[in-house]
Design a protein around this motif. Structure first.
Motif, mmCIF file in Angstrom:
data_model
loop_
_atom_site.group_PDB
_atom_site.id
_atom_site.type_symbol
_atom_site.label_atom_id
_atom_site.label_comp_id
_atom_site.label_asym_id
_atom_site.label_seq_id
_atom_site.Cartn_x
_atom_site.Cartn_y
_atom_site.Cartn_z
ATOM 1 N N ALA A 17 -15.621 37.559 -14.372
ATOM 2 C CA ALA A 17 -15.997 38.687 -15.234
ATOM 3 C C ALA A 17 -16.285 38.217 -16.661
ATOM 4 C CB ALA A 17 -14.899 39.745 -15.237
ATOM 5 N N GLN A 18 -15.462 37.318 -17.182
ATOM 6 C CA GLN A 18 -15.662 36.806 -18.535
ATOM 7 C C GLN A 18 -16.956 36.007 -18.633
ATOM 8 O OE1 GLN A 18 -11.875 34.790 -18.649
ATOM 9 N NE2 GLN A 18 -11.046 36.238 -20.155
ATOM 10 N N LEU A 19 -17.217 35.184 -17.626
ATOM 11 C CA LEU A 19 -18.445 34.392 -17.629
ATOM 12 C C LEU A 19 -19.675 35.291 -17.590
ATOM 13 C CD1 LEU A 19 -19.770 31.508 -17.406
ATOM 14 C CD2 LEU A 19 -19.943 32.028 -14.974
ATOM 15 N N LEU A 20 -19.645 36.296 -16.732
ATOM 16 C CA LEU A 20 -20.782 37.213 -16.643
ATOM 17 C C LEU A 20 -21.046 37.879 -17.989
ATOM 18 C CD1 LEU A 20 -20.081 38.844 -13.162
ATOM 19 C CD2 LEU A 20 -21.881 37.193 -13.715
ATOM 20 N N LYS A 21 -19.986 38.338 -18.643
ATOM 21 C CA LYS A 21 -20.128 38.986 -19.942
ATOM 22 C C LYS A 21 -20.691 38.017 -20.975
ATOM 23 C CE LYS A 21 -17.681 41.764 -23.315
ATOM 24 N NZ LYS A 21 -16.418 42.385 -23.700
ATOM 25 N N GLN A 22 -20.168 36.795 -21.015
ATOM 26 C CA GLN A 22 -20.648 35.784 -21.961
ATOM 27 C C GLN A 22 -22.117 35.476 -21.771
ATOM 28 O OE1 GLN A 22 -18.322 32.215 -21.637
ATOM 29 N NE2 GLN A 22 -16.561 33.100 -22.693
ATOM 30 N N ARG A 23 -22.557 35.501 -20.528
ATOM 31 C CA ARG A 23 -23.941 35.156 -20.204
ATOM 32 C C ARG A 23 -24.884 36.354 -20.238
ATOM 33 N NH1 ARG A 23 -25.113 29.633 -20.160
ATOM 34 N NH2 ARG A 23 -23.054 28.701 -20.218
ATOM 35 N N GLY A 24 -24.357 37.529 -20.621
ATOM 36 C CA GLY A 24 -25.205 38.705 -20.797
ATOM 37 C C GLY A 24 -25.505 39.501 -19.541
ATOM 38 N N PHE A 25 -24.736 39.273 -18.480
ATOM 39 C CA PHE A 25 -24.925 40.034 -17.251
ATOM 40 C C PHE A 25 -24.070 41.295 -17.280
ATOM 41 C CE2 PHE A 25 -25.784 35.652 -15.738
ATOM 42 C CZ PHE A 25 -27.012 35.848 -15.157
ATOM 43 N N ASP A 26 -24.607 42.381 -16.760
ATOM 44 C CA ASP A 26 -23.856 43.619 -16.580
ATOM 45 C C ASP A 26 -23.183 43.534 -15.214
ATOM 46 O OD1 ASP A 26 -22.943 46.185 -16.022
ATOM 47 O OD2 ASP A 26 -24.796 47.175 -16.627
ATOM 48 N N GLY A 27 -21.863 43.396 -15.212
ATOM 49 C CA GLY A 27 -21.119 43.206 -13.973
ATOM 50 C C GLY A 27 -21.313 44.294 -12.939
ATOM 51 N N SER A 28 -21.743 45.466 -13.379
ATOM 52 C CA SER A 28 -21.961 46.560 -12.430
ATOM 53 C C SER A 28 -23.353 46.502 -11.788
ATOM 54 C CB SER A 28 -21.762 47.907 -13.120
ATOM 55 O OG SER A 28 -22.781 48.128 -14.079
ATOM 56 N N ARG A 29 -24.182 45.580 -12.265
ATOM 57 C CA ARG A 29 -25.556 45.498 -11.774
ATOM 58 C C ARG A 29 -25.909 44.123 -11.230
ATOM 59 N NH1 ARG A 29 -28.827 49.673 -13.010
ATOM 60 N NH2 ARG A 29 -30.662 48.338 -13.011
ATOM 61 N N VAL A 30 -24.888 43.389 -10.758
ATOM 62 C CA VAL A 30 -25.155 42.063 -10.215
ATOM 63 C C VAL A 30 -24.458 41.874 -8.877
ATOM 64 C CG1 VAL A 30 -25.473 40.970 -12.476
ATOM 65 C CG2 VAL A 30 -23.201 40.969 -11.420
ATOM 66 N N ALA A 31 -24.977 40.924 -8.123
ATOM 67 C CA ALA A 31 -24.303 40.412 -6.931
ATOM 68 C C ALA A 31 -24.050 38.933 -7.209
ATOM 69 C CB ALA A 31 -25.176 40.572 -5.694
ATOM 70 N N VAL A 32 -22.865 38.450 -6.818
ATOM 71 C CA VAL A 32 -22.497 37.072 -7.118
ATOM 72 C C VAL A 32 -22.084 36.348 -5.837
ATOM 73 C CG1 VAL A 32 -20.922 35.574 -8.399
ATOM 74 C CG2 VAL A 32 -21.703 37.714 -9.435
ATOM 75 N N GLU A 33 -22.647 35.158 -5.677
ATOM 76 C CA GLU A 33 -22.250 34.259 -4.609
ATOM 77 C C GLU A 33 -21.540 33.078 -5.268
ATOM 78 O OE1 GLU A 33 -24.912 33.017 -1.125
ATOM 79 O OE2 GLU A 33 -24.889 31.251 -2.433
ATOM 80 N N LEU A 34 -20.320 32.809 -4.845
ATOM 81 C CA LEU A 34 -19.517 31.712 -5.371
ATOM 82 C C LEU A 34 -19.247 30.718 -4.247
ATOM 83 C CD1 LEU A 34 -17.689 30.368 -7.527
ATOM 84 C CD2 LEU A 34 -15.878 31.920 -6.799
ATOM 85 N N ASN A 35 -19.775 29.515 -4.400
ATOM 86 C CA ASN A 35 -19.593 28.462 -3.395
ATOM 87 C C ASN A 35 -19.960 28.935 -1.987
ATOM 88 O OD1 ASN A 35 -18.635 26.765 -5.455
ATOM 89 N ND2 ASN A 35 -16.575 27.566 -5.203
ATOM 90 N N GLY A 36 -21.041 29.708 -1.904
ATOM 91 C CA GLY A 36 -21.552 30.138 -0.607
ATOM 92 C C GLY A 36 -20.998 31.438 -0.067
ATOM 93 N N SER A 37 -20.070 32.069 -0.801
ATOM 94 C CA SER A 37 -19.479 33.335 -0.345
ATOM 95 C C SER A 37 -19.710 34.433 -1.374
ATOM 96 C CB SER A 37 -17.969 33.174 -0.141
ATOM 97 O OG SER A 37 -17.702 32.238 0.866
ATOM 98 N N ILE A 38 -20.022 35.624 -0.885
ATOM 99 C CA ILE A 38 -20.218 36.768 -1.769
ATOM 100 C C ILE A 38 -18.868 37.194 -2.352
ATOM 101 C CG2 ILE A 38 -20.966 39.191 -1.909
ATOM 102 C CD1 ILE A 38 -23.257 37.208 -1.452
ATOM 103 N N VAL A 39 -18.844 37.473 -3.646
ATOM 104 C CA VAL A 39 -17.626 37.926 -4.326
ATOM 105 C C VAL A 39 -17.703 39.435 -4.506
ATOM 106 C CG1 VAL A 39 -16.206 37.732 -6.400
ATOM 107 C CG2 VAL A 39 -17.458 35.737 -5.571
ATOM 108 N N SER A 40 -16.673 40.137 -4.090
ATOM 109 C CA SER A 40 -16.601 41.578 -4.276
ATOM 110 C C SER A 40 -16.531 41.894 -5.768
ATOM 111 C CB SER A 40 -15.344 42.125 -3.583
ATOM 112 O OG SER A 40 -15.124 43.464 -3.961
ATOM 113 N N ARG A 41 -17.253 42.908 -6.185
ATOM 114 C CA ARG A 41 -17.246 43.325 -7.596
ATOM 115 C C ARG A 41 -15.815 43.606 -8.078
ATOM 116 N NH1 ARG A 41 -21.189 46.677 -7.169
ATOM 117 N NH2 ARG A 41 -22.724 45.193 -7.856
#
Length: 64
Positions: A17-41
């Motif tokens: 969440a902190q990284l997304l905010k720092q990079r200017g992403f709106d956490g409610s409007r993104v999908a994230v894959e971490l090391n090949g797996s989708i991360v739940s919001r």
């Protein structure tokens, strides 16, 4: 760490969440894959990132 194919440097013990905010992403409007797996919001604030992580962030865009 890799973010969308680019190497970035992040502070130790940073959450997703902190990284997304720092990079200017709106956490409610993104999908994230971490090391090949989708991360739940709901888990964005719980996931601690590591230097070896690979992230893919897709931002949803509205329009017509």
């Amino acid at each position: 760490m890799q973010l969308n194919g680019k190497t970035i440097t992040a502070a130790p013990a940073l959450t997703l969440a902190q990284l997304l905010k720092q990079r200017g992403f709106d956490g409610s409007r993104v999908a994230v894959e971490l090391n090949g797996s989708i991360v739940s919001r709901n888990d964005f604030g719980k996931v601690q990132l590591q230097d070896s992580d690979t992230l893919e962030v897709v931002q949803f865009v509205g329009g017509g």
